[in-house]
Design a protein around this motif. Structure first.
Motif, mmCIF file in Angstrom:
data_model
loop_
_atom_site.group_PDB
_atom_site.id
_atom_site.type_symbol
_atom_site.label_atom_id
_atom_site.label_comp_id
_atom_site.label_asym_id
_atom_site.label_seq_id
_atom_site.Cartn_x
_atom_site.Cartn_y
_atom_site.Cartn_z
ATOM 1 N N UNK A 134 0.844 -1.194 0.000
ATOM 2 C CA UNK A 134 0.000 0.000 0.000
ATOM 3 C C UNK A 134 0.878 1.242 0.000
ATOM 4 N N UNK A 135 0.575 2.165 -0.911
ATOM 5 C CA UNK A 135 1.380 3.380 -1.041
ATOM 6 C C UNK A 135 0.446 4.589 -1.126
ATOM 7 N N UNK A 136 0.636 5.534 -0.235
ATOM 8 C CA UNK A 136 -0.168 6.750 -0.263
ATOM 9 C C UNK A 136 0.234 7.622 -1.445
ATOM 10 N N UNK A 137 -0.717 8.417 -1.900
ATOM 11 C CA UNK A 137 -0.462 9.315 -3.031
ATOM 12 C C UNK A 137 0.744 10.214 -2.751
ATOM 13 N N UNK A 138 1.652 10.282 -3.718
ATOM 14 C CA UNK A 138 2.806 11.162 -3.609
ATOM 15 C C UNK A 138 3.959 10.619 -2.798
ATOM 16 N N UNK A 139 3.821 9.402 -2.282
ATOM 17 C CA UNK A 139 4.888 8.830 -1.456
ATOM 18 C C UNK A 139 5.533 7.633 -2.157
ATOM 19 N N UNK A 140 6.666 7.216 -1.607
ATOM 20 C CA UNK A 140 7.434 6.096 -2.164
ATOM 21 C C UNK A 140 7.720 5.085 -1.069
ATOM 22 N N UNK A 141 7.638 3.819 -1.404
ATOM 23 C CA UNK A 141 7.998 2.753 -0.479
ATOM 24 C C UNK A 141 8.974 1.799 -1.161
ATOM 25 N N UNK A 142 9.852 1.240 -0.361
ATOM 26 C CA UNK A 142 10.813 0.267 -0.868
ATOM 27 C C UNK A 142 10.262 -1.144 -0.686
ATOM 28 N N UNK A 143 10.377 -1.945 -1.728
ATOM 29 C CA UNK A 143 9.893 -3.327 -1.708
ATOM 30 C C UNK A 143 11.085 -4.262 -1.810
ATOM 31 N N UNK A 144 11.097 -5.274 -0.967
ATOM 32 C CA UNK A 144 12.141 -6.294 -1.002
ATOM 33 C C UNK A 144 11.496 -7.661 -1.194
ATOM 34 N N UNK A 145 11.992 -8.398 -2.167
ATOM 35 C CA UNK A 145 11.472 -9.736 -2.457
ATOM 36 C C UNK A 145 12.646 -10.709 -2.479
ATOM 37 N N UNK A 146 12.565 -11.741 -1.651
ATOM 38 C CA UNK A 146 13.638 -12.741 -1.554
ATOM 39 C C UNK A 146 13.255 -14.019 -2.285
ATOM 40 N N UNK A 147 14.191 -14.516 -3.090
ATOM 41 C CA UNK A 147 13.954 -15.719 -3.888
ATOM 42 C C UNK A 147 15.096 -16.706 -3.647
ATOM 43 N N UNK A 148 14.832 -17.832 -2.999
ATOM 44 C CA UNK A 148 15.893 -18.830 -2.835
ATOM 45 C C UNK A 148 16.343 -19.360 -4.197
ATOM 46 N N UNK A 149 17.638 -19.460 -4.397
ATOM 47 C CA UNK A 149 18.141 -20.030 -5.648
ATOM 48 C C UNK A 149 17.595 -21.442 -5.843
ATOM 49 N N UNK A 150 17.367 -22.151 -4.745
ATOM 50 C CA UNK A 150 16.836 -23.522 -4.836
ATOM 51 C C UNK A 150 15.474 -23.580 -5.519
ATOM 52 N N UNK A 151 14.720 -22.477 -5.468
ATOM 53 C CA UNK A 151 13.394 -22.467 -6.101
ATOM 54 C C UNK A 151 13.471 -22.373 -7.621
ATOM 55 N N UNK A 152 14.674 -22.203 -8.167
ATOM 56 C CA UNK A 152 14.851 -22.131 -9.618
ATOM 57 C C UNK A 152 15.105 -23.509 -10.224
ATOM 58 N N UNK A 153 15.048 -24.553 -9.421
ATOM 59 C CA UNK A 153 15.310 -25.906 -9.909
ATOM 60 C C UNK A 153 14.201 -26.376 -10.841
#
Length: 732
Positions: free
Chosen positions: A677-696
């Motif tokens: 959720x991001x309010x109008x005119x503001x910025x938020x940082x998003x972090x998404x973690x992906x285990x390399x093992x999930x690329x199998x």
């Protein structure tokens, strides 16, 4: 050593001690339960043990009164606790205290892309099941959306195994917090209703493990689900409800499932296979129960008298029934025998708000030319709400997921309650009658006069809001069979053209659980996918079309422009629906957006797509490094800025593809997402973690998983066909 580090070290040490204590306590509790189970098992007669392995009524199994072993009571379904069914027939029991909260169907939950909301959904429906004194809730469903014709797609979590996995785990945990077992279904490859009881599915090991099993695996290994339901279809010539590979090897051996395998109703076909291939509890084999004939008497079930006879004759070892009874007793200790189990709640405001919130976040804005939506509530403005779906109950019908809610707010009612200034008028346009499974009851109303009345109503309005789509009747979104056509029924294409001809200000609410053909798309300025939203449907719809809530839903499956653009249909009838005996999954791992991306077949609307009343920019996209080992975590970071005038939510989606792979792969696959959720005119940082093992990928040559070394591409965007940036990485 600085104070911060010492404090951090102390915190982690404390957490470790608590975790170890909790783990030890849990193991001790399990050990105590296992001792109790062994003690009870030694006291049971063979006849009593066998009796616990099959139904005694439509939705219950026997206990053993002399030992204080209770019955087990079950109920459908995935988005609400079904009304009470009679002991021996499918008739309703006629109770007056079995009304419940109807939650949105699971396609809507999937469209929310919100695991936290899924946890609230599961907790709430579990509380309602507990209040109704149910031990097993027969849901959720996680069969993969393979074809838009599947009549039961609305009960499932979409076309992507990663999305389904991430949503099913918190759902199950939420249900089971109430000491009620979730029963994930239908295991496995039950991806159509047509010929469901006879069709034999032929699919590759890669398709099985990469597409059709991950959500089931997550349910078992991550959520710890306590029961699982077999499916109707065959796989490689053997019925999936009692399947050597699926049930014995994969589910119970490889995944370590310690719960109960329950048959779907009438999906059991053989005593020896049921006994030896992992089925623990047989339900619904006879539909008459103790009624008109003895042929369907509960004692004649495959896991009843024939099972007992085979054990006594030495054809089946008694250890087989012992294992089933141990699992059943373990289920009891987790549910009906749990001390201080609780009493649950039903139809309370919190549940209604969860239902409304899921509906709000699952609704998808598909088209919004000239800012048709939101519609302002102005004096002097007349809004014509046209269509039978504006008033039709969508909690009734659909098969076993039909519900008896305490109330159901229709779209028309919700709009009328929200719009106090504008004048709201309504006409049906058509009437479809009703159906119960395959018994279609045609409408007795004059369809021509309904159409004429609707056109005249549209002429009087400043704005026309057409509420169309499908319903939960036979051959639409309904258990028992599939849709027979991709287009909208009841000549809705022509009807939309007629409405546009008399009023250019035309928007549409699409009520379906499935993708539909949209040749009428250029006739509507605004289009909203609303799903089947349950008790609070009308309120949630009014919330979104009025602008009180900014839509944030994303499609959990692709909308092909035409049916042949779908991978399952591209290869003809042997791929779908089969020849009546066999069916071949010729598209293999290329299901849904994987097919559209890899084969460069442009969809009408892509997986992950959904508009907002505001605008977002996703920028500063980067990974934590460029080269990874197989045990590493890939961290994707980006900034999401709301550059519009309204507060809103965006779903950042991360896909991964392999360059120059030695095996066939999709161009890219969803491996991470984050709704923010991001309010109008503001910025938020998003972090998404992906285990390399999930690329199998699943290596068929060694029947196991392999991670290819080499170059990969990270795709970051807000829909599968709207990638904002690609980033190269390397797996060493």
């Amino acid at each position: 050593m600085n104070k911060y580090f010492i404090s951090l070290l102390f915190t982690f040490s404390t957490i470790g001690i608590i975790y170890s204590q909790n783990t030890a306590t849990k193991r001790l509790q399990e050990d105590v339960i296992n001792v109790k189970i062994d003690s009870l098992l030694s006291l049971l007669t063979l006849e009593e043990k066998v009796a616990m392995c099959h139904a005694q009524s439509k939705f219950s199994t026997k206990g053993v009164e002399r030992l204080g072993i209770p019955e087990i009571w079950m109920s459908d379904g995935p988005h609400g606790v079904r009304a009470e069914i009679s002991w021996d027939s499918w008739d309703y029991a006629g109770w007056t205290n079995d009304s419940i909260t109807a939650f949105p169907a699971l396609t809507c939950l999937a469209a929310s892309f919100n695991p936290e909301l899924s946890a609230q959904f599961g907790k709430s429906i579990g509380e309602e099941a507990l209040y109704r004194e149910k031990d097993v809730l027969l849901g959720p469903g996680v069969n993969i959306y393979r074809t838009p014709l599947n009549g039961r797609n609305f009960e499932y979590l979409g076309e992507d195994p990663y999305l389904a996995s991430k949503l099913v785990v918190p759902y199950i945990k939420g249900v089971q917090k109430n000491n009620v077992a979730a029963c994930v279904k239908h295991f496995a490859l039950n991806n159509q209703e047509h010929w469901r009881s006879t069709i034999n599915v032929e699919a590759s090991d890669r398709a099985l493990h990469e597409i059709y099993l991950p959500a089931f695996k997550a349910a078992v290994t991550e959520a710890g689900v306590w029961s699982i339901m077999g499916a109707y279809n065959k796989f490689r010539g053997q019925h999936t409800t009692h399947h050597e590979l699926l049930t014995n090897k994969i589910l119970k051996k490889d995944w370590g499932f310690d719960g109960v395998v329950i048959s779907d109703w009438s999906s059991t076909h053989d005593t020896m296979e049921a006994a030896l291939n992992g089925l623990d509890m047989e339900m619904g084999t006879g539909t008459d129960g103790l009624g008109t004939t003895t042929s369907n008497h509960y004692d004649y079930y495959y896991l009843a008298s024939p099972f007992l006879k085979a054990i006594k004759q030495g054809k089946i070892d008694e250890s087989v029934v012992d294992d089933k009874v141990k699992r059943i007793l373990r289920l009891m200790y987790r549910t009906t025998l749990k001390p201080n189990r609780g009493f649950g709640r039903i139809n309370n405001k919190e549940h209604h708000m969860v239902a409304r919130k899921v509906a709000q976040e699952g609704i998808v804005l598909l088209k919004n030319e000239n800012n048709f939506f939101p519609i302002e509530d102005k004096k002097g403005v007349t809004i014509a709400v046209i269509g039978e779906n504006a008033t039709r109950s969508m909690t009734a019908g659909g098969g076993s997921s039909e519900l008896k809610p305490q109330f159901e707010i229709s779209p028309l009612e919700g709009i009328k309650q929200r719009y106090k200034n504008a004048k709201i008028i309504h006409a049906m346009g058509y009437h479809t009658g009703a159906s119960v499974y395959d018994n279609i009851i045609p409408s007795k109303l004059n369809q021509d006069s309904l159409r004429v009345q609707a056109i005249e109503t549209a002429k009087k309005a400043d704005i026309v809001l057409y509420v169309g789509g499908l319903n939960k009747s036979h051959l639409q979104d309904c258990e028992g069979d599939d849709r027979q056509t991709y287009e909208l029924p009841y000549n809705q294409k022509e009807f939309i053209n007629q409405l546009k001809a008399v009023n250019p200000k035309l928007g549409m609410l699409l009520v379906t659980g499935n993708a539909v053909e949209t040749p009428w798309l250029d006739k509507v300025d605004g289009l909203i996918q609303t799903w089947y939203l349950g008790s609070m449907a009308g309120h949630a719809i009014a919330d979104v079309i009025s602008g009180d809530v900014n839509p944030s839903g994303k499609l959990p499956f692709s909308f092909p422009k035409q049916l042949k653009d779908n991978g399952a249909h591209f290869y003809g009838e042997l791929s779908y629906p089969g020849d009546g005996t066999n069916q071949y999954y010729k598209e293999d791992i290329l299901v849904g957006y994987r097919w559209h991306d890899t084969k460069n077949v442009k969809p009408q609307y892509a997986f992950g797509y959904g508009l907002s009343y505001t605008d977002f920019s996703i920028s500063d996209i980067e990974t934590n490094k460029k080269k990874y080992n197989t045990e590493d975590i890939i961290t994707v970071v980006c900034n999401v800025k709301n550059i519009g005038n309204e507060d809103g939510a965006e779903v950042v989606q991360v896909y991964v593809g392999k360059k120059k792979s030695k095996v066939k792969r999709a161009l890219k696959e969803l491996k991470g997402f984050n709704k923010i959720n991001v309010q109008s005119g503001t910025t938020k940082t998003v972090t998404i973690n992906i285990p390399v093992s999930s690329l199998a990928y699943y290596n068929e040559n060694k029947s196991g998983w392999d991670i290819e070394k080499g170059d990969y591409i990270i795709y970051v965007g807000n829909a599968s066909n709207n990638i904002i940036k690609t980033l190269p990485i390397n797996i060493k």
